[in-house]
Design a protein around this motif. Structure first.
Motif, short mmCIF file in Angstrom:
data_model
loop_
_atom_site.label_atom_id
_atom_site.label_comp_id
_atom_site.label_asym_id
_atom_site.label_seq_id
_atom_site.Cartn_x
_atom_site.Cartn_y
_atom_site.Cartn_z
N VAL A 225 0.87 -1.17 0.00
CA VAL A 225 0.00 0.00 0.00
C VAL A 225 0.90 1.22 0.00
O VAL A 225 2.05 1.17 0.46
CB VAL A 225 -0.95 -0.01 1.22
N VAL A 226 0.42 2.33 -0.54
CA VAL A 226 1.19 3.57 -0.59
C VAL A 226 0.59 4.56 0.40
O VAL A 226 -0.63 4.78 0.40
CB VAL A 226 1.18 4.18 -2.01
N ASP A 227 1.43 5.15 1.26
CA ASP A 227 0.93 6.06 2.29
C ASP A 227 0.85 7.50 1.78
O ASP A 227 1.09 7.78 0.59
CB ASP A 227 1.78 5.95 3.57
N ALA A 228 0.52 8.42 2.68
CA ALA A 228 0.33 9.82 2.31
C ALA A 228 1.60 10.47 1.81
O ALA A 228 1.55 11.51 1.15
CB ALA A 228 -0.21 10.60 3.51
N TYR A 229 2.75 9.90 2.12
CA TYR A 229 4.04 10.47 1.75
C TYR A 229 4.59 9.86 0.46
O TYR A 229 5.74 10.14 0.09
CB TYR A 229 5.04 10.27 2.89
N GLY A 230 3.79 9.01 -0.20
CA GLY A 230 4.26 8.35 -1.41
C GLY A 230 5.24 7.23 -1.14
O GLY A 230 6.01 6.84 -2.03
N VAL A 231 5.21 6.69 0.08
CA VAL A 231 6.12 5.62 0.50
C VAL A 231 5.37 4.29 0.49
O VAL A 231 4.20 4.22 0.92
CB VAL A 231 6.69 5.91 1.90
N VAL A 232 6.02 3.25 0.02
CA VAL A 232 5.40 1.92 -0.05
C VAL A 232 5.56 1.19 1.28
O VAL A 232 6.66 1.09 1.83
CB VAL A 232 6.04 1.08 -1.18
N TRP A 233 4.44 0.69 1.81
CA TRP A 233 4.45 -0.21 2.97
C TRP A 233 4.16 -1.62 2.48
O TRP A 233 3.40 -1.81 1.52
CB TRP A 233 3.39 0.22 3.97
N PRO A 247 10.46 -9.49 11.90
CA PRO A 247 9.46 -8.44 11.66
C PRO A 247 8.69 -8.77 10.38
O PRO A 247 9.24 -9.31 9.42
CB PRO A 247 10.29 -7.18 11.50
N LEU A 248 7.42 -8.41 10.36
CA LEU A 248 6.56 -8.75 9.23
C LEU A 248 6.05 -7.55 8.46
O LEU A 248 5.39 -7.71 7.43
CB LEU A 248 5.35 -9.56 9.74
N VAL A 249 6.33 -6.36 8.95
CA VAL A 249 5.82 -5.13 8.34
C VAL A 249 7.00 -4.22 8.02
O VAL A 249 7.93 -4.09 8.82
CB VAL A 249 4.85 -4.41 9.30
N GLY A 250 6.98 -3.62 6.84
CA GLY A 250 8.08 -2.74 6.47
C GLY A 250 7.63 -1.63 5.55
O GLY A 250 6.48 -1.60 5.08
N ARG A 251 8.53 -0.72 5.28
CA ARG A 251 8.26 0.35 4.32
C ARG A 251 9.52 0.60 3.50
O ARG A 251 10.63 0.31 3.93
CB ARG A 251 7.79 1.63 5.02
N HIS A 252 9.28 1.17 2.31
CA HIS A 252 10.41 1.49 1.45
C HIS A 252 10.21 2.83 0.79
O HIS A 252 9.19 3.08 0.14
CB HIS A 252 10.61 0.44 0.36
N ARG A 253 11.20 3.69 0.96
CA ARG A 253 11.25 4.98 0.29
C ARG A 253 12.24 4.86 -0.85
O ARG A 253 13.35 4.35 -0.68
CB ARG A 253 11.66 6.07 1.28
N GLU A 257 17.24 1.95 1.56
CA GLU A 257 17.05 0.55 1.93
C GLU A 257 15.69 0.39 2.61
O GLU A 257 15.21 1.31 3.28
CB GLU A 257 18.17 0.09 2.88
N PRO A 258 15.06 -0.78 2.49
CA PRO A 258 13.80 -1.00 3.20
C PRO A 258 14.02 -1.03 4.71
O PRO A 258 15.09 -1.42 5.18
CB PRO A 258 13.33 -2.36 2.68
N VAL A 259 13.01 -0.62 5.45
CA VAL A 259 13.04 -0.60 6.91
C VAL A 259 11.92 -1.51 7.41
O VAL A 259 10.79 -1.43 6.94
CB VAL A 259 12.85 0.82 7.46
N LEU A 260 12.23 -2.37 8.38
CA LEU A 260 11.25 -3.29 8.95
C LEU A 260 10.87 -2.84 10.36
O LEU A 260 11.68 -2.30 11.10
CB LEU A 260 11.81 -4.71 8.99
N PHE A 261 9.60 -3.10 10.73
CA PHE A 261 9.08 -2.74 12.03
C PHE A 261 8.49 -3.98 12.70
O PHE A 261 7.63 -4.66 12.13
CB PHE A 261 8.00 -1.66 11.90
#
Length: 365
Positions: A225-233, A247-253, A257-261
């Motif tokens: 999904v794409v958030d309000a900042y144009g970043v892919v989660w 971790p199972l959730v991440g985002r990529h700008r 590099e991708p970041v996991l939460f």
């Protein structure tokens, strides 16, 4: 079959560059799309935020997710992978549905996207004899005739989203090799290479690719999904040892590099190594992720990645934004529920115990 580039450029002649998520005016009535199974019969259902069904379309196999053309009020429902059928339909039920069939040697992965002007449909597909992912390209005006394909840049492309520039696709290559002759067996778990790829919609060129750390090669990237900042989660499912808790959730700008939460340890443990769907609220500031195995819907701050809480919903997976800032959720046990994110509370909208809602819930309008 490679893409007919002359035909593609002709279709792009009138392309309108617009945000990927086109929403109608705030006072319009949103509709929701979901696949369901009841008494062994499968259907695609269209209903409102109160759970009232407007109409349904019988289908021969379990459905999965949808490509939506909000501007032209059209959608495509895809079979669950490794499905070979889909259906194009008018979400206001003004036209007869149009059945679609995957090309020889290809099957659908259950997801797709329209170009921002609605002229093209792109579907995540498997070239299963060659063991590579592709994006099938379809001319909508020609009855969704398949005019070619782009390489997805990886194996097992699952979800695909259109970025806010209106011309770049982001693809979740899950990394899992399958073949319809092997009854869904995952054939390459030791050599999995999940990735996010960015593909130019005009040319099919791979413009960016990112992979997770080598020790996370069994963390299959599935939904986007794409958030309000144009970043892919993205949400993942883990194919490694059951006792592991990556971790199972991440985002990529783009360009990073991708970041996991991971969130709280107890939440990560409860998710049971599986995220089944990802959505954002209408503001794009809150990301929701669901785990039917864990019976949880969790929330994340799009700006910081901070975990904001969770709500329990047994076998809950489908999630989509509501007008009031909350989300609507569906479960495999027949529940349709409105979720108040701020209070982490759930209110049942409809209960149909004989119905099993499939993985995804999508909103239009």
């Amino acid at each position: 079959m490679e893409i007919d580039r002359r035909r593609l450029m002709a279709l792009f002649g009138g392309l309108l560059v617009a945000p990927a998520n086109v929403l109608a005016a705030p006072d319009s009535e949103p509709l929701f799309l979901a696949a369901r199974t009841e008494a062994g019969r499968h259907a695609i259902a269209v209903f409102d935020s109160r759970g009232s069904e407007l109409f349904s379309i019988p289908v021969d196999a379990r459905g999965h997710s949808f490509a939506i053309d909000a501007r032209n009020r059209m959608a495509v429902a895809f079979d669950r992978a490794p499905g070979t059928h889909a259906v194009l339909f008018d979400v206001d039920n003004r036209k007869d549905p149009l059945p679609l069939v995957a090309a020889p040697g290809r099957h659908f992965f259950g997801h797709g996207i329209f170009s921002s002007d609605g002229k093209l449909l792109l579907a995540s597909e498997n070239d299963y004899d060659e063991g590579r992912g592709v994006l099938g390209v379809y001319d909508v005006a020609a009855g969704c005739r398949r005019i070619g394909e782009f390489a997805s840049g990886g194996v097992g492309p699952h979800d695909v989203v259109l970025m806010p520039d209106g011309r770049t696709l982001c693809v979740a290559n899950g990394g899992i090799l399958t073949h319809p002759d092997y009854d869904g067996i995952k054939l390459n778990l030791d050599e999995m290479t999940p990735s996010l790829t960015y593909v130019d919609l005009h040319s099919g060129e791979l413009v960016e690719e990112v992979r997770l750390a080598p020790e996370l090669h069994r963390l299959s990237i599935r939904h986007l999904v794409v958030d309000a900042y144009g970043v892919v989660w993205f949400g993942c499912q883990y194919e490694g040892e059951a006792a592991d808790r990556p971790p199972l959730v991440g985002r990529h700008r783009r360009g990073e590099e991708p970041v996991l939460f991971a969130g709280p340890a107890e939440t990560l443990r409860a998710l049971d190594n599986y995220v089944g769907s990802v959505a954002v609220d209408l503001s794009g500031e809150i990301v929701a992720t669901s785990s039917p195995l864990g019976g949880l819907i969790t929330y994340w701050d799009a700006a910081t990645g901070r975990n904001l809480g969770q709500t329990s919903l047994a076998d809950g997976c489908g999630i989509a934004p509501l007008q009031d800032g909350g989300i609507l959720a569906t479960s495999g046990r027949g529940t349709i529920a409105a979720v108040d994110i701020a209070r982490s509370r759930l209110r049942s909208v409809a209960e149909q115990p004989a119905v099993g809602w499939d993985n995804h819930l999508r909103r239009i309008g």
